[in-house]
Structures are given as structure tokens and as C-alpha cells.
Scaffold this motif. Structure first.
Motif, PDB file in Angstrom:
ATOM      1  N   VAL A  84       0.940  -1.481  -0.069  1.00  0.00           N
ATOM      2  CA  VAL A  84       0.240   0.229   0.000  1.00  0.00           C
ATOM      3  C   VAL A  84       0.660   1.255  -0.091  1.00  0.00           C
ATOM      4  O   VAL A  84       0.228   2.462  -0.257  1.00  0.00           O
ATOM      5  CB  VAL A  84      -0.796   0.065   1.579  1.00  0.00           C
ATOM      6  N   GLY A  85       1.526   1.502   0.826  1.00  0.00           N
ATOM      7  CA  GLY A  85       2.869   2.251   1.063  1.00  0.00           C
ATOM      8  C   GLY A  85       3.538   2.219  -0.597  1.00  0.00           C
ATOM      9  O   GLY A  85       4.056   3.470  -0.705  1.00  0.00           O
ATOM     10  N   ARG A  86       3.957   1.740  -1.207  1.00  0.00           N
ATOM     11  CA  ARG A  86       4.579   1.893  -2.328  1.00  0.00           C
ATOM     12  C   ARG A  86       4.197   1.554  -3.691  1.00  0.00           C
ATOM     13  O   ARG A  86       4.908   2.521  -4.313  1.00  0.00           O
ATOM     14  CB  ARG A  86       5.609   0.934  -1.842  1.00  0.00           C
ATOM     15  N   LEU A  87       2.638   1.403  -3.693  1.00  0.00           N
ATOM     16  CA  LEU A  87       2.084   0.984  -4.928  1.00  0.00           C
ATOM     17  C   LEU A  87       1.010   1.982  -5.758  1.00  0.00           C
ATOM     18  O   LEU A  87       0.908   2.266  -4.514  1.00  0.00           O
ATOM     19  CB  LEU A  87       1.923   0.021  -5.115  1.00  0.00           C
ATOM     20  N   THR A  88       0.469   2.141  -6.415  1.00  0.00           N
ATOM     21  CA  THR A  88       0.046   3.425  -7.109  1.00  0.00           C
ATOM     22  C   THR A  88      -1.565   2.360  -6.737  1.00  0.00           C
ATOM     23  O   THR A  88      -1.780   1.102  -6.587  1.00  0.00           O
ATOM     24  CB  THR A  88       0.176   3.520  -8.236  1.00  0.00           C
ATOM     25  N   ARG A  89      -2.154   3.302  -6.454  1.00  0.00           N
ATOM     26  CA  ARG A  89      -3.690   2.538  -6.737  1.00  0.00           C
ATOM     27  C   ARG A  89      -4.033   1.315  -7.667  1.00  0.00           C
ATOM     28  O   ARG A  89      -4.299  -0.041  -7.888  1.00  0.00           O
ATOM     29  CB  ARG A  89      -4.844   3.569  -6.197  1.00  0.00           C
ATOM     30  N   GLN A  90      -3.584   1.496  -8.418  1.00  0.00           N
ATOM     31  CA  GLN A  90      -3.936   0.533  -9.623  1.00  0.00           C
ATOM     32  C   GLN A  90      -3.494  -0.722  -9.600  1.00  0.00           C
ATOM     33  O   GLN A  90      -3.349  -1.734  -9.957  1.00  0.00           O
ATOM     34  CB  GLN A  90      -3.744   1.437 -11.170  1.00  0.00           C
ATOM     35  N   GLN A  91      -1.974  -0.138  -9.617  1.00  0.00           N
ATOM     36  CA  GLN A  91      -0.788  -1.148  -9.244  1.00  0.00           C
ATOM     37  C   GLN A  91      -1.431  -1.959  -7.708  1.00  0.00           C
ATOM     38  O   GLN A  91      -1.171  -3.688  -8.073  1.00  0.00           O
ATOM     39  CB  GLN A  91       0.673  -0.737  -9.184  1.00  0.00           C
ATOM     40  N   GLY A 233       4.654   5.832   3.809  1.00  0.00           N
ATOM     41  CA  GLY A 233       4.094   5.265   5.396  1.00  0.00           C
ATOM     42  C   GLY A 233       4.587   3.526   6.389  1.00  0.00           C
ATOM     43  O   GLY A 233       5.335   2.917   4.232  1.00  0.00           O
ATOM     44  N   SER A 234       4.541   3.440   6.956  1.00  0.00           N
ATOM     45  CA  SER A 234       5.067   2.002   7.116  1.00  0.00           C
ATOM     46  C   SER A 234       4.178   1.447   6.713  1.00  0.00           C
ATOM     47  O   SER A 234       3.413   1.185   7.027  1.00  0.00           O
ATOM     48  CB  SER A 234       5.673   2.211   8.887  1.00  0.00           C
ATOM     49  N   ALA A 235       5.351  -0.487   6.950  1.00  0.00           N
ATOM     50  CA  ALA A 235       3.865  -1.084   6.542  1.00  0.00           C
ATOM     51  C   ALA A 235       3.950  -1.489   7.733  1.00  0.00           C
ATOM     52  O   ALA A 235       2.229  -2.033   7.719  1.00  0.00           O
ATOM     53  CB  ALA A 235       5.105  -2.632   6.371  1.00  0.00           C
ATOM     54  N   TRP A 236       3.737  -1.388   9.121  1.00  0.00           N
ATOM     55  CA  TRP A 236       3.246  -1.787  10.593  1.00  0.00           C
ATOM     56  C   TRP A 236       1.349  -0.353  10.938  1.00  0.00           C
ATOM     57  O   TRP A 236       0.925  -0.343  11.425  1.00  0.00           O
ATOM     58  CB  TRP A 236       4.239  -2.068  11.232  1.00  0.00           C
ATOM     59  N   ALA A 237       1.720   0.627  10.272  1.00  0.00           N
ATOM     60  CA  ALA A 237       1.194   1.963  10.275  1.00  0.00           C
ATOM     61  C   ALA A 237      -0.382   1.590  10.573  1.00  0.00           C
ATOM     62  O   ALA A 237      -1.286   2.084  11.570  1.00  0.00           O
ATOM     63  CB  ALA A 237       1.349   2.822   9.378  1.00  0.00           C
ATOM     64  N   GLY A 238      -0.801   0.142  10.063  1.00  0.00           N
ATOM     65  CA  GLY A 238      -2.651   0.070  10.426  1.00  0.00           C
ATOM     66  C   GLY A 238      -2.321  -0.472  11.843  1.00  0.00           C
ATOM     67  O   GLY A 238      -3.998  -0.295  12.312  1.00  0.00           O
ATOM     68  N   GLU A 371      -4.028   6.370   4.448  1.00  0.00           N
ATOM     69  CA  GLU A 371      -3.546   5.952   5.182  1.00  0.00           C
ATOM     70  C   GLU A 371      -4.580   4.291   5.900  1.00  0.00           C
ATOM     71  O   GLU A 371      -4.186   3.070   5.644  1.00  0.00           O
ATOM     72  CB  GLU A 371      -1.942   5.737   6.242  1.00  0.00           C
ATOM     73  N   ASP A 372      -5.313   4.920   6.610  1.00  0.00           N
ATOM     74  CA  ASP A 372      -5.815   4.482   7.502  1.00  0.00           C
ATOM     75  C   ASP A 372      -6.791   3.391   6.696  1.00  0.00           C
ATOM     76  O   ASP A 372      -7.648   2.271   7.461  1.00  0.00           O
ATOM     77  CB  ASP A 372      -6.936   5.018   8.790  1.00  0.00           C
ATOM     78  N   GLN A 373      -7.079   4.173   6.062  1.00  0.00           N
ATOM     79  CA  GLN A 373      -8.239   3.274   4.848  1.00  0.00           C
ATOM     80  C   GLN A 373      -8.166   1.509   4.436  1.00  0.00           C
ATOM     81  O   GLN A 373      -9.009   1.233   3.907  1.00  0.00           O
ATOM     82  CB  GLN A 373      -9.083   4.081   4.101  1.00  0.00           C
ATOM     83  N   TYR A 374      -6.451   2.357   3.976  1.00  0.00           N
ATOM     84  CA  TYR A 374      -5.817   0.554   3.735  1.00  0.00           C
ATOM     85  C   TYR A 374      -5.061  -0.207   4.452  1.00  0.00           C
ATOM     86  O   TYR A 374      -5.887  -1.240   4.814  1.00  0.00           O
ATOM     87  CB  TYR A 374      -5.007   1.086   2.565  1.00  0.00           C
TER      88      TYR A 374
END
Length: 456
Positions: A84-91, A233-238, A371-374
């Protein structure tokens, strides 16, 4: 001011007012509905096969698989957060759906060309894989919608979009009943993969026709700026957000209670089917019949209500209907613990969950940061949801299953249902910083029908 903002408070300006739609929302809602139809068709094509394969093993084995599934979702969450932090929405959408399509092809290859290699381990792997798969494909769908539609639109339109999902949930079991015999269970995996690819195409189209749509009319422009780009953002942010935010924590508790209650009913249903049908294909067909008629009930409920409860009474009441219905169902089981009452309980609770609760629960996420939505949503809808499954499975085991234990289960279920209702009402009135910002600005996108604290 754009067209969404100017028409937000008066959908009757459009000829589509009977559906609560404005003219500029028709395309996005139709595409989102088609997207959800394809996703639920694929899921419900596979669900009877999942349950039938799972029933090849003991219920104790299934309880162990549920624990493995919960741990699997916990392991996948950091990877999903990293993507989520590194890809675009389509990706991100392409990577998620593409991975699961390739997985389906892999399972199909094993079942088709090396059936002897599948065996016990293969059926267990498919059971765990499906339980991870169905959470993430629906998670990505709803996360995309909570970003692309505003809070006002979510309250008004998500129940309409959900009708597409329910139609898919009816069409999937119908296809299973028609194709399981002629094609065999293995080939249903390819059919499901085809529907996932159609869903992916619909997702791409939705991204194209709603660029930065939420930014112009949603939960504050700043939260959605660059919505098509990378979130970072971080992989652990959620995970951290869920434990820091009372709002997200309350959603998490609501979801865990919902999963725990549903799991007990699920195990009771498996025992009922196992006593009647004795092979994989017969069980898959019977489970398909149950799913088909249950979702017909869901569709009737959605068509008759279609968001009116939320518009009239607010999110809190809409969220509280499921725990109230569940509590009433357990009262019925405690008084008369028959198979008929059990099936009726499952049909009613699933109808309420899909027809009323899910659209209302998804609307809660339109009031949080992108960010929290994902990321936070992924943690809640996967690991914490499956943790609720674990709690429900262990409670069912401790009480000895359905029958004489119904009275003991009722003694546990009723207090939990009361706590569940309290959570629902609190969530309906809770406010996030984004919602407070909209309230301070007097934005019309905050309102839906009769203004209530639950949707302000």
C-alpha cells in the motif's frame, strides 16, 4: 465548487432520484456495482467447495485451520501495508487480484493434473488460502470505495452498490449448482478466476472515471490529495493506528464480536450438512442451495430498505440491528434448539449483515485518513476478523457444539450482544478529526437525510 458539492444536499435534482443517484454518480455507481458483482460471484462460486473440502476433516481440524488462518492474515498484513505504501492504487489492485487469480490457476493445476498430490494437506491449504483470499479481495474493493466516495455518498450509495454484491452472491451458488456436476469442482476455480479478472477490469475503469473524486467532495481534500498515487508510510502503520485510535479500536471490537457470533453458527451448519450429505460434491451442492436462498433473502431486504434506515435513524441504529437480531436468534435457539431455527438464524443474521450492517460499517471508514482506509482497515478486516473466528470456534468447542449446549451459549451470547449494541451506538455518534473538520466548515457532504449525531 464542483457539481458533486452543489447537488449534494438535493439528489432530487436528478431524474435518478428514485435510487438516490445524481446524474454524475450514475457511471461510478454502476461500475462499482459491477465490480462487487464479479468479486462476490467468484467468492460464492468457491465457498461451497471450500466448505465441502473442509468437511473432509474433523471439526477439531477445522478449528485448528481457523487458528492457522488468523496467523496467516497477521503475517500477510505487514506485506500488504508495505505494498500500500509503495504502489499506486491501480498497481495495488492489480497485484492483489492478479496474485489470487494465479493462485487459483495453481490449485486448479494440482487438482486437475495431480489429484493424488492434493490429499489432506492440499485441501487444508485451500481452506486456509480461501479464508485469506476472501477477506483481502473484499477489503481492497471497499477500501477503494471509501477513498473514491465521500462520507455523504457512502451513507447514501453503499447500500445500492451492495445490491450488486448480493446479486453476485446469488449468481455464484447458482453457477455452482449448474456447473459442479458437468465441470467438476476443480474447474470451478477457473470460472472464479475469470470473474476476478472481470472485477479487475471494473476496478481499473472505476479508477479512470473517478480521479481525485473524493478529494473534491469528500472527507477533506487534504486527506485524499494524490489519491491515485502512493500513500507511503510504514508497513506496520495500520496496526499502530488501531491500537492508538478509540474510533478504530471500537470498529475492531465490533468486527471481532460479529465474527465470533457468526463462527458458532457456521460450525453448527457444518454439523447439520455432514449428517445429511456424505461426499464432497453432494455437500457442495447442499451448501450452494443454502447460500443461494440465504442471499435471495438478503436481496429482498436490500431492495426493500436500501439505505433508508441509515438515512432516517443514522449509522448507530443501522449497526445495532445485527447484534439485536443475533441476540433474538440465540433466544430462539435456547428455547428450541432445532436445525430449522439454526438455519433461520443464519439466514436472518446474514441478510442483516450484508443488507444493512456492511454498507453502514464501510461508511465508518470514509471518516478516517487515507492511509488508515487501507492499512488499518486491512488489519481489522483480516487478522482481527479471523481472531473473532478463533474465539467463536473455541467457544463452540468448549460448550460441546449445538444441542444441549445452547443454553450455555445463550448465557455467553446475550451479554456479548448487549456490549455489541453499545459499541454500535457509540460508533454511530463518534467523530474523527476529519469529520470535525467538515463540521466546522459546514460542508453539505457531511449530511445524509435527516441530520443526526450518528452521521455528523
Amino acid at each position: 465548487m464542483n457539481r458533486i458539492e452543489t447537488a449534494a444536499s438535493d439528489p432530487r435534482r436528478s431524474g435518478w432520484s428514485v435510487l438516490g443517484l445524481r446524474r454524475d454518480e450514475i457511471g461510478p455507481v454502476l461500475v462499482a456495482t459491477l465490480f462487487f458483482f464479479c468479486v462476490l460471484t467468484a467468492l460464492m462460486l468457491l465457498r461451497p467447495a471450500r466448505d465441502a473440502l473442509g468437511m473432509e476433516h474433523s471439526l477439531d481440524s477445522l478449528r485448528g485451520l481457523i487458528v492457522v488462518t488468523a496467523l496467516g492474515t497477521l503475517a500477510v498484513n505487514p506485506l500488504f501495508g508495505w505494498l500500500v505504501g509503495r504502489l499506486t492504487r491501480q498497481q495495488l489492485v492489480s497485484a492483489t487480484y492478479g496474485f489470487f487469480v494465479l493462485s487459483l490457476v495453481g490449485f486448479w493445476s494440482l487438482m486437475r493434473f495431480a489429484p493424488g498430490a492434493v490429499g489432506r494437506a492440499g485441501s487444508q491449504a485451500f481452506f486456509v488460502w480461501f479464508n485469506v483470499f476472501n477477506l483481502f479481495v473484499t477489503l481492497v474493493f471497499w477500501a477503494l470505495l471509501t477513498e473514491r466516495f465521500t462520507r455523504e455518498q457512502g451513507l447514501r450509495l453503499f447500500s445500492l452498490v451492495s445490491i450488486g454484491g448480493t446479486s453476485g452472491a446469488i449468481f455464484g451458488p447458482w453457477l455452482t449448482l449448474r456447473l459442479a456436476g458437468p465441470l467438476g469442482t476443480a474447474n470451478l476455480l477457473l470460472v472464479a478466476g475469470g470473474f476476478l479478472l472481470l472485477g479487475l477490469l471494473a476496478a481499473w475503469l472505476l479508477l479512470q472515471i473517478t480521479p481525485d473524486r473524493a478529494a473534491g467532495a469528500g472527507v477533506a481534500t487534504a486527506l485524499n490529495e494524490g489519491a491515485a498515487g502512493r500513500i507511503g508510510g510504514s508497513a506496520w502503520a495500520g496496526i499502530g493506528s488501531v491500537f492508538r485510535s478509540p474510533y478504530l479500536g471500537a470498529i475492531a471490537c465490533y468486527v471481532m464480536l460479529m465474527a465470533a457470533m457468526a463462527t458458532f453458527v457456521y460450525f453448527a451448519r457444518l454439523q447439520m450438512v455432514a449428517a445429511i450429505a456424505h461426499d464432497v460434491d453432494a455437500r457442495a451442492a447442499m451448501l450452494g442451495h443454502i447460500d443461494l436462498w440465504t442471499h435471495i433473502a438478503v436481496l429482498v431486504l436490500q431492495l426493500s430498505l436500501r439505505g433508508r434506515l441509515v438515512e432516517r435513524f443514522g449509522l448507530g441504529v443501522a449497526l445495532a440491528i445485527l447484534p439485536v437480531a443475533t441476540a433474538i436468534g440465540f433466544v430462539g435457539l435456547a428455547i428450541h434448539g432445532s436445525v430449522a431455527v439454526l438455519v433461520l438464524l443464519e439466514a436472518i443474521t446474514r441478510a442483516v449483515q450484508r443488507g444493512i450492517t456492511q454498507p453502514a460499517r464501510e461508511a465508518l471508514f470514509t471518516g478516517v485518513a487515507r492511509e488508515d482506509q487501507y492499512k488499518a482497515k486491512a488489519f481489522i478486516d483480516t487478522f482481527l476478523y479471523r481472531s473473532g473466528d478463533v474465539v467463536g470456534a473455541q467457544a463452540e468447542r468448549a460448550l460441546g457444539g449445538p444441542g444441549p449446549a445452547m443454553g450455555g451459549l445463550f448465557g455467553i451470547a446475550l451479554p456479548l450482544a448487549l456490549a455489541w449494541v453499545a459499541l454500535a451506538l457509540w460508533l454511530g455518534r463518534a467523530r474523527t478529526p476529519a469529520i470535525d473538520a467538515l463540521a466546522a466548515s459546514g460542508s453539505p457532504n457531511l449530511r445524509c437525510g435527516k441530520p443526526t449525531p450518528g452521521v455528523s
